[in-house]
Design an enzyme around this catalytic site. Structure first.
Site, PDB file in Angstrom:
ATOM      1  N   CYS A 100       0.821  -1.207   0.000  1.00 31.29           N
ATOM      2  CA  CYS A 100       0.000   0.000   0.000  1.00 31.29           C
ATOM      3  C   CYS A 100       0.860   1.264   0.000  1.00 31.29           C
ATOM      4  O   CYS A 100       1.849   1.359   0.731  1.00 31.29           O
ATOM      5  CB  CYS A 100      -0.922  -0.008   1.219  1.00 31.29           C
ATOM      6  SG  CYS A 100      -1.953   1.470   1.351  1.00 31.29           S
ATOM      7  N   TYR A 130     -10.188  31.018  -0.861  1.00 32.27           N
ATOM      8  CA  TYR A 130     -10.267  29.550  -0.895  1.00 32.27           C
ATOM      9  C   TYR A 130     -11.037  29.108   0.352  1.00 32.27           C
ATOM     10  O   TYR A 130     -10.585  28.286   1.144  1.00 32.27           O
ATOM     11  CB  TYR A 130      -8.887  28.915  -0.928  1.00 32.27           C
ATOM     12  CG  TYR A 130      -7.910  29.512  -1.916  1.00 32.27           C
ATOM     13  CD1 TYR A 130      -7.847  29.065  -3.227  1.00 32.27           C
ATOM     14  CD2 TYR A 130      -7.031  30.529  -1.535  1.00 32.27           C
ATOM     15  CE1 TYR A 130      -6.942  29.605  -4.131  1.00 32.27           C
ATOM     16  CE2 TYR A 130      -6.128  31.082  -2.429  1.00 32.27           C
ATOM     17  CZ  TYR A 130      -6.087  30.614  -3.724  1.00 32.27           C
ATOM     18  OH  TYR A 130      -5.178  31.162  -4.613  1.00 32.27           O
ATOM     19  N   CYS A 141      -1.080  23.155   3.064  1.00 30.87           N
ATOM     20  CA  CYS A 141      -0.985  21.702   3.211  1.00 30.87           C
ATOM     21  C   CYS A 141       0.232  21.141   2.486  1.00 30.87           C
ATOM     22  O   CYS A 141       0.417  19.925   2.461  1.00 30.87           O
ATOM     23  CB  CYS A 141      -2.258  21.024   2.718  1.00 30.87           C
ATOM     24  SG  CYS A 141      -2.642  21.354   0.983  1.00 30.87           S
ATOM     25  N   CYS A 181       0.654   5.207   3.297  1.00 27.50           N
ATOM     26  CA  CYS A 181       1.450   5.707   4.421  1.00 27.50           C
ATOM     27  C   CYS A 181       2.931   5.718   4.044  1.00 27.50           C
ATOM     28  O   CYS A 181       3.388   4.881   3.268  1.00 27.50           O
ATOM     29  CB  CYS A 181       1.251   4.844   5.663  1.00 27.50           C
ATOM     30  SG  CYS A 181      -0.402   4.984   6.383  1.00 27.50           S
TER      31      CYS A 181
END
Length: 396
Positions: free
Chosen positions: A82, A260, A354, A85
C-alpha cells in the site's frame, strides 16, 4: 545511461526529502529511497528509473537500523504494498521531527529563510484518525488503495489509520473493477459512502449512504455535502480555527477576506471578530461549497460570498482589507495571487498550507511584495504519512 530498474543497491541513507523518502547517492546519482530512515544502511531495490540524475528505490532489507525504527502497525505499509502511508516504520515523535526538517529545508531552499520548525501533534492517537478515504476496486472487485506511484490496487482488510468501523461495509462487499468509493465519517460518527464509476465513457456518482455530513468546529455545527472539503483529521478544523482566530485579530468594524474559503470555517471566525459593523468576503470556486457556506452562515449577515477562482475574483474585490486568510490547494496561491494581495495592502495575512514546498514558494513571493514571515506553526494533521499542515503569519 544504463537503466537501474530492478537493481539492488546497498545504501547509506542520507537526509529526509519532501515526499516521504530519504536521499542517498550512488555513482553520482541521487536515489530517493522509501521505507528507510536517515542514518540507516539498507539494501534497496530500484523501482523506477527514467534516466537522468535520479532514480527511485524501496528499502527491502535494513542492515543497520536507527533507534527510531519501529515495526509498522499495518502489514501493508511495506515495500511493494500500500502507498497510503510513508512513515509507519518510525516512532511518532521521529515522524514529526522528519516533517519539521522538511518544512525547514523547504523554507531555506525556496524562500531563503533559516527558520526553526516544530511539528505539533494534534489531539488523539496516530491511528484511527483518518475520517475521509477514497478507495478503488481492483480487478477482483475488492476495495483497496493503490501502491506507491502505481495504478495497481492493494486490497485492504482494514486500514489502521482510518476511523474505526468506517470502512467495514465497503471492504465486505465486491465492486465493479475500477469503481472508486469515497467514505466520510462525520463529526457525529455517521458514515457516508458514494461510488464513482465510469459507465459508457461518462463519470457517474451515486450516493449509497448518508449524503449530508455534520461537523463541529469554531463553536458551530456545520452541515455540508459529505464528500466536499473538510479537514481529514477530526481535531484539525478546531485547532486551525483557533490559530486563525489568534493571528487574524481582525478589529471590530474591519474588512476581512477569506480566500479559498471552503464552506466558511475561517470566515465564521473573522465574522465573530469584525462584528455586525464589519464585513467578511469569502471567495470559493466550488459552487456546492458556496451554497453550503451561505446556508451555514446565514445568521452572519456581515459575511458575503463570491463564487469563482480566487485569482479571477481577487482583482474585483472592493476595499482595503485589514486581514486576509487564505487556504489554497496543494499547489499554493502563486505569484499572481501574492502580488494582488500585497497590492491590497492588508496588515496581516494568515496562510494555511498543506504543502511545505508551495508554502515556501509563496512566502518568497510575498517577500518580494513587501511581506515578511512573522510566525509559523506546523501540525501533524496526517500521522504516518509525509503530509504536514502549516499556518504562517505574514505581516507588511
Amino acid at each position: 545511461m544504463t537503466d537501474w530498474t530492478g537493481r539492488t543497491l546497498e545504501l547509506e541513507v542520507g537526509p529526509v526529502a519532501h515526499g516521504g523518502h530519504c536521499v542517498s547517492r550512488v555513482d553520482g546519482r541521487v536515489v530517493f529511497v522509501r521505507h528507510a530512515l536517515p542514518g540507516e544502511v539498507v539494501r534497496a531495490e530500484v523501482t523506477e528509473d527514467k534516466g537522468g540524475s535520479f532514480c527511485r528505490a524501496e528499502a527491502v532489507e535494513v542492515l543497520r537500523a536507527v533507534p527510531e525504527r519501529v515495526p509498522p502497525p499495518c502489514p501493508l505499509a511495506v515495500p511493494g504494498r500500500c502507498g497510503g502511508c510513508d512513515w509507519q516504520h518510525a516512532t511518532p515523535e521521529f515522524q514529526r521531527e522528519l516533517k519539521a526538517r522538511v518544512v525547514a529545508e523547504q523554507l531555506q531552499r525556496l524562500a531563503g529563510l533559516e527558520w526553526p520548525v516544530e511539528v505539533e501533534a494534534l489531539p488523539g492517537d496516530v491511528l484511527g484518525w483518518r475520517s475521509r478515504v477514497r478507495l478503488v476496486a481492483g480487478r477482483d472487485g475488492r476495495a483497496g488503495l493503490r501502491a506507491h506511484r502505481s495504478h495497481r490496487v492493494v486490497a485492504l482488510e482494514k486500514c489502521p489509520i482510518t476511523v474505526p468501523g468506517a470502512l467495514d461495509a465497503v471492504l465486505e462487499r465486491r465492486w465493479r473493477p475500477g469503481t472508486e468509493i469515497e467514505v466520510t465519517s462525520d463529526g457525529d460518527g455517521r458514515v457516508h459512502t458514494r461510488e464513482l464509476a465510469t459507465v459508457r465513457g461518462k463519470r457517474r456518482a451515486r450516493q449509497l449512504t448518508g449524503g449530508e455530513a455534520v461537523q463541529h468546529a469554531a463553536g458551530r455545527d456545520w452541515r455540508l455535502q459529505a464528500h466536499g472539503f473538510w479537514q481529514v483529521h477530526p481535531a484539525a478544523a478546531e485547532t486551525f480555527a483557533g490559530v486563525v482566530r489568534e493571528w487574524a485579530a481582525a478589529p471590530a468594524g474591519a474588512l476581512a477576506w477569506d480566500l479559498y474559503a471552503g464552506v466558511g470555517l475561517f470566515a465564521s471566525v473573522l465574522a465573530g471578530q469584525v462584528g455586525p459593523s464589519g464585513q467578511v468576503v469569502a471567495v470559493e470556486s466550488g459552487h456546492r461549497a458556496v451554497s453550503d457556506g451561505e446556508r451555514n452562515l446565514a445568521d452572519l449577515p456581515q459575511v458575503s460570498w463570491r463564487a469563482g477562482r480566487t485569482e479571477e475574483v481577487l482583482p474585483s474585490l472592493p476595499g482595503q482589507p485589514e486581514v486576509v486568510v487564505l487556504d489554497p490547494p496543494r499547489s499554493g496561491a502563486g505569484r499572481a495571487v501574492a502580488g494582488a494581495l500585497a497590492a491590497a495592502s492588508p496588515a496581516r495575512v494568515v496562510y494555511v498550507a498543506c504543502d511545505p514546498a508551495a508554502l515556501a514558494r509563496d512566502v518568497a513571493f510575498f517577500g518580494e511584495a513587501g511581506y515578511r514571515l512573522e510566525r509559523l506553526r506546523a501540525f501533524d494533521a496526517f500521522p504516518m504519512t509525509h503530509h504536514v499542515e502549516c499556518i504562517a503569519l505574514l505581516t507588511r
